[in-house]
Motif scaffolding. Structure first.
Motif, mmCIF file in Angstrom:
data_model
loop_
_atom_site.group_PDB
_atom_site.id
_atom_site.type_symbol
_atom_site.label_atom_id
_atom_site.label_comp_id
_atom_site.label_asym_id
_atom_site.label_seq_id
_atom_site.Cartn_x
_atom_site.Cartn_y
_atom_site.Cartn_z
ATOM 1 N N ILE A 59 0.844 -1.205 0.000
ATOM 2 C CA ILE A 59 0.000 0.000 0.000
ATOM 3 C C ILE A 59 0.867 1.237 0.000
ATOM 4 O O ILE A 59 0.631 2.192 -0.750
ATOM 5 N N ARG A 60 1.900 1.240 0.837
ATOM 6 C CA ARG A 60 2.805 2.393 0.898
ATOM 7 C C ARG A 60 3.596 2.550 -0.403
ATOM 8 O O ARG A 60 3.901 3.677 -0.807
ATOM 9 N N ALA A 61 3.925 1.450 -1.075
ATOM 10 C CA ALA A 61 4.633 1.510 -2.346
ATOM 11 C C ALA A 61 3.776 2.171 -3.427
ATOM 12 O O ALA A 61 4.295 2.785 -4.355
ATOM 13 N N ARG A 62 2.455 2.040 -3.302
ATOM 14 C CA ARG A 62 1.530 2.692 -4.236
ATOM 15 C C ARG A 62 1.392 4.184 -3.938
ATOM 16 O O ARG A 62 0.727 4.917 -4.658
ATOM 17 N N GLY A 63 1.977 4.649 -2.817
ATOM 18 C CA GLY A 63 1.930 6.063 -2.467
ATOM 19 C C GLY A 63 0.743 6.443 -1.590
ATOM 20 O O GLY A 63 0.445 7.614 -1.429
ATOM 21 N N VAL A 64 0.081 5.442 -0.995
ATOM 22 C CA VAL A 64 -1.063 5.699 -0.125
ATOM 23 C C VAL A 64 -0.578 5.783 1.308
ATOM 24 O O VAL A 64 0.205 4.941 1.756
#
Length: 78
Positions: A71-76
């Motif tokens: 999720i963090r890799a998607r920028g969220v």
């Protein structure tokens, strides 16, 4: 955008409702998004995620740590 999965990125699709007389009107296919709370051991806190049913199954398969990393890799922000 409320009907949005943080993990899979599922968003609403659009199409037509077709009546018995074959008259077409616009409609929306929303993903089955649920709010789910998970314990994140690495940070010592709970995280609340908005996940589709498929996203919940993915978290069950790969674990919450890997899911939050995706999720963090998607920028969220979590």
């Amino acid at each position: 955008m409320s009907a949005h999965c943080m993990l899979t990125g599922a968003t609403p699709d659009f199409g037509n409702s077709i009546s018995h007389s074959h008259r077409r009107t616009s409609r929306r296919f929303d993903p089955n998004v649920q709010r789910k709370r998970y314990w994140l051991p690495s940070e010592g806190r709970h995280v609340r995620l908005r996940l589709s049913a498929k996203g919940i199954k993915t978290v069950d398969a790969i674990g919450v740590e890997a899911a939050v990393a995706r999720i963090r890799a998607r920028g969220v922000r979590v």
